[in-house]
Scaffold this active site. Structure first.
Site, PDB file in Angstrom:
ATOM      1  N   CYS A 132      25.990  14.741 -28.929  1.00  0.00           N
ATOM      2  CA  CYS A 132      26.680  14.467 -27.662  1.00  0.00           C
ATOM      3  C   CYS A 132      27.971  15.259 -27.524  1.00  0.00           C
ATOM      4  O   CYS A 132      28.450  15.475 -26.415  1.00  0.00           O
ATOM      5  CB  CYS A 132      26.967  12.979 -27.550  1.00  0.00           C
ATOM      6  SG  CYS A 132      25.460  12.011 -27.630  1.00  0.00           S
ATOM      7  N   HIS A 188      31.573  12.354 -21.509  1.00  0.00           N
ATOM      8  CA  HIS A 188      30.162  12.347 -21.896  1.00  0.00           C
ATOM      9  C   HIS A 188      29.558  11.041 -21.406  1.00  0.00           C
ATOM     10  O   HIS A 188      30.148   9.970 -21.584  1.00  0.00           O
ATOM     11  CB  HIS A 188      30.052  12.451 -23.419  1.00  0.00           C
ATOM     12  CG  HIS A 188      28.721  12.007 -23.949  1.00  0.00           C
ATOM     13  ND1 HIS A 188      27.545  12.591 -23.530  1.00  0.00           N
ATOM     14  CD2 HIS A 188      28.375  11.027 -24.821  1.00  0.00           C
ATOM     15  CE1 HIS A 188      26.533  11.979 -24.141  1.00  0.00           C
ATOM     16  NE2 HIS A 188      27.010  11.035 -24.923  1.00  0.00           N
ATOM     17  N   ASN A 207      21.637   9.256 -20.297  1.00  0.00           N
ATOM     18  CA  ASN A 207      22.424   9.967 -21.311  1.00  0.00           C
ATOM     19  C   ASN A 207      21.600  11.152 -21.815  1.00  0.00           C
ATOM     20  O   ASN A 207      20.633  10.974 -22.552  1.00  0.00           O
ATOM     21  CB  ASN A 207      22.756   8.987 -22.441  1.00  0.00           C
ATOM     22  CG  ASN A 207      23.521   9.627 -23.593  1.00  0.00           C
ATOM     23  OD1 ASN A 207      23.530  10.846 -23.738  1.00  0.00           O
ATOM     24  ND2 ASN A 207      24.130   8.801 -24.416  1.00  0.00           N
TER      25      ASN A 207
HETATM   26  O1  UT7 Z   1      25.610   9.211 -26.531  1.00  0.00           O
HETATM   27  C1  UT7 Z   1      25.671   8.909 -27.885  1.00  0.00           C
HETATM   28  C2  UT7 Z   1      26.445   7.744 -28.125  1.00  0.00           C
HETATM   29  N1  UT7 Z   1      25.688   6.556 -27.798  1.00  0.00           N
HETATM   30  C3  UT7 Z   1      26.350   5.541 -27.304  1.00  0.00           C
HETATM   31  O2  UT7 Z   1      27.519   5.635 -27.058  1.00  0.00           O
HETATM   32  C4  UT7 Z   1      25.611   4.237 -27.142  1.00  0.00           C
HETATM   33  C5  UT7 Z   1      26.528   3.110 -27.554  1.00  0.00           C
HETATM   34  N2  UT7 Z   1      25.898   1.822 -27.543  1.00  0.00           N
HETATM   35  C6  UT7 Z   1      25.484   1.199 -26.430  1.00  0.00           C
HETATM   36  O3  UT7 Z   1      25.547   1.772 -25.365  1.00  0.00           O
HETATM   37  C7  UT7 Z   1      25.017  -0.214 -26.522  1.00  0.00           C
HETATM   38  O4  UT7 Z   1      25.248  -0.685 -27.826  1.00  0.00           O
HETATM   39  C8  UT7 Z   1      23.527  -0.441 -26.147  1.00  0.00           C
HETATM   40  C9  UT7 Z   1      23.341  -0.229 -24.652  1.00  0.00           C
HETATM   41  C10 UT7 Z   1      22.638   0.506 -26.909  1.00  0.00           C
HETATM   42  C11 UT7 Z   1      23.105  -1.846 -26.474  1.00  0.00           C
HETATM   43  O5  UT7 Z   1      23.905  -2.732 -25.741  1.00  0.00           O
HETATM   44  P1  UT7 Z   1      24.609  -3.950 -26.459  1.00  0.00           P
HETATM   45  O6  UT7 Z   1      25.372  -4.647 -25.440  1.00  0.00           O
HETATM   46  O7  UT7 Z   1      25.371  -3.407 -27.636  1.00  0.00           O
HETATM   47  O8  UT7 Z   1      23.387  -4.830 -26.901  1.00  0.00           O
HETATM   48  P2  UT7 Z   1      22.959  -5.307 -28.363  1.00  0.00           P
HETATM   49  O9  UT7 Z   1      22.359  -4.198 -29.132  1.00  0.00           O
HETATM   50  O10 UT7 Z   1      24.103  -6.062 -28.972  1.00  0.00           O
HETATM   51  O11 UT7 Z   1      21.827  -6.338 -28.022  1.00  0.00           O
HETATM   52  C12 UT7 Z   1      22.098  -7.546 -27.293  1.00  0.00           C
HETATM   53  C13 UT7 Z   1      20.777  -8.242 -27.043  1.00  0.00           C
HETATM   54  C14 UT7 Z   1      19.925  -8.393 -28.285  1.00  0.00           C
HETATM   55  O12 UT7 Z   1      19.214  -9.631 -28.174  1.00  0.00           O
HETATM   56  P3  UT7 Z   1      19.710 -10.923 -28.971  1.00  0.00           P
HETATM   57  O13 UT7 Z   1      19.702 -10.552 -30.418  1.00  0.00           O
HETATM   58  O14 UT7 Z   1      21.082 -11.205 -28.456  1.00  0.00           O
HETATM   59  O15 UT7 Z   1      18.697 -11.946 -28.595  1.00  0.00           O
HETATM   60  C15 UT7 Z   1      18.939  -7.250 -28.168  1.00  0.00           C
HETATM   61  O16 UT7 Z   1      17.756  -7.499 -28.837  1.00  0.00           O
HETATM   62  O17 UT7 Z   1      20.012  -7.469 -26.102  1.00  0.00           O
HETATM   63  C16 UT7 Z   1      18.727  -7.194 -26.680  1.00  0.00           C
HETATM   64  N3  UT7 Z   1      18.298  -5.866 -26.216  1.00  0.00           N
HETATM   65  C17 UT7 Z   1      17.619  -5.684 -25.068  1.00  0.00           C
HETATM   66  N4  UT7 Z   1      17.174  -6.543 -24.150  1.00  0.00           N
HETATM   67  C18 UT7 Z   1      16.522  -6.026 -23.084  1.00  0.00           C
HETATM   68  C19 UT7 Z   1      18.516  -4.671 -26.794  1.00  0.00           C
HETATM   69  N5  UT7 Z   1      17.993  -3.697 -26.041  1.00  0.00           N
HETATM   70  C20 UT7 Z   1      17.426  -4.313 -24.960  1.00  0.00           C
HETATM   71  C21 UT7 Z   1      16.738  -3.823 -23.841  1.00  0.00           C
HETATM   72  N6  UT7 Z   1      16.314  -4.719 -22.924  1.00  0.00           N
HETATM   73  N7  UT7 Z   1      16.518  -2.511 -23.633  1.00  0.00           N
END
Ligand code: UT7
Length: 332
Positions: free
Chosen positions: A114, A259, A289
């Site tokens: 990135c 980014h 992204n």
């Molecule tokens: O460009 C390179 C750099 N990349 C980034 O900067 C990405 C940085 N990270 C993020 O953008 C976020 O961490 C994500 C968008 C990837 C994930 O969002 P989050 O708010 O951190 O969610 P999480 O991983 O903490 O997951 C929360 C919940 C979980 O369920 P439980 O355990 O609370 O029941 C996940 O299983 O959301 C669930 N989950 C989803 N639900 C529906 C994870 N992905 C999904 C999904 N749809 N696609």
């Protein structure tokens, strides 16, 4: 010492639009979750047999050259940022070199994910500052969608990443209040495995085997929470580093082009920098992204929409796999 400036910028995204509802048909996700957590409504994914990293980069380059009023043969060097090259070997720079009427110029590939576009811009800037080259093409282009695990297991990454290409032509600045002021590059390899694609790696007896394919180790893997936490800190640090290096206040920024990692990350930075909405450009909502391509695509769209004017102070910043992070401050 002479400075470099962006003479033209272009972009290209594949025609296939993938909505959040389309993703919900492939995996356990939904439109509301994706919009709330990432800001993304839709993204573009390539069509196999139609789009390649090279073909998209070519389109973006043609647009950038046209806007710079230049022909391919006037370019002295190519810097190509991608982590998703069309071939394992050779790199994408040479594949682009053969597509247009470039001379037998050098072509360098950059693999800083990135942050790759800003790393590439920094390299090109040094070549122009030293006088070694006069016109350098910097490209960021990616096909991420073929590296995504589109099952429930991979859903947190596969809803974010997308495909596209952007390009800028860099040349010597003519006026004092013009061009790249500084670039700032960082890395911390301790976190390499927080966002990575392990295979096909070379440090094994056979690079590809049925076991390896079944293990899914060639999919992009991301620990989203860890990446998010580091991203918000490093984005701020590297922007502040650029401002303080140039003795400028955050209020001097006319346009921040971050980014496009996640809309929530961009909004956090915006809030910390106390910038109004019209001073931050985001397009993750309909582009997703695209890794190394996000910044040049966003720059190209911002320019098209009249959001960057000559003399504006533009700040670019990125964070991603490695971890790597980077910023650039420039007068347009
Ligand atoms: O460009 C390179 C750099 N990349 C980034 O900067 C990405 C940085 N990270 C993020 O953008 C976020 O961490 C994500 C968008 C990837 C994930 O969002 P989050 O708010 O951190 O969610 P999480 O991983 O903490 O997951 C929360 C919940 C979980 O369920 P439980 O355990 O609370 O029941 C996940 O299983 O959301 C669930 N989950 C989803 N639900 C529906 C994870 N992905 C999904 C999904 N749809 N696609």
């Amino acid at each position: 010492m002479r400075k470099s400036r962006i003479l033209g910028v272009g972009h290209y995204v594949p025609s296939k639009v993938v909505t959040n509802d389309d993703l919900a048909e492939m995996m356990d996700t939904n439109h509301e979750w994706i919009v709330e957590r990432t800001g993304i409504q839709s993204r573009h994914w390539f069509t196999p047999g139609e789009d390649t990293v090279t073909s998209m980069a070519k389109e973006a380059t043609v647009m950038a050259l046209d806007r710079a009023g230049l022909e391919a043969h006037e370019i002295d060097f190519i810097v190509f940022a991608t982590i998703t090259p069309d071939y394992f070997i050779p790199g994408n720079g040479v594949l682009l070199q053969r597509e247009l009427n470039f001379g037998n110029i050098g072509a360098l590939d950059i693999r800083n994910a990135c942050s790759g576009f800003i790393y590439g811009l920094s390299v090109a800037d040094q070549f122009i500052k030293t006088g070694m080259y006069n016109k350098v093409l910097v490209v960021g282009a990616e096909i991420q969608s073929s590296a995504l695990d589109k099952s429930d297991e991979g859903r947190s990454s596969s809803v974010i990443f997308a495909d596209g290409a952007g390009a800028v032509v860099l040349g010597a600045a003519e006026a004092d209040h013009q061009g790249i002021l500084s670039t700032h590059l960082h890395s911390e390899g301790a976190y390499a495995e927080e966002l990575y694609c392990k295979d096909p790696g070379s440090s094994r007896e056979t690079r590809l085997s049925p076991d390896l394919i079944n293990s899914g180790s060639f999919f992009l893997k991301m620990n989203g929470n860890a990446v998010f936490k580091h991203a918000v800190v490093r984005f701020m640090e590297v922007i502040e580093e650029a401002l303080s290096h140039n003795q400028l206040d955050k209020s001097a920024i006319d346009l921040l082009v971050p980014h496009q990692a996640n809309l929530r990350i961009s909004q956090y930075i915006q809030q910390k920098l106390e910038l109004p909405d019209d001073k931050v450009f985001n397009n993750i909502m309909d582009k997703g992204n695209t890794t190394a391509a996000t910044i040049p695509i966003a720059l190209s769209e911002a320019w098209e929409q009249g959001k960057i004017k000559e003399g504006d102070l533009v700040c670019l910043a990125a964070f991603g796999s490695g971890f790597t992070w980077a910023s650039a401050l420039l007068y347009w």
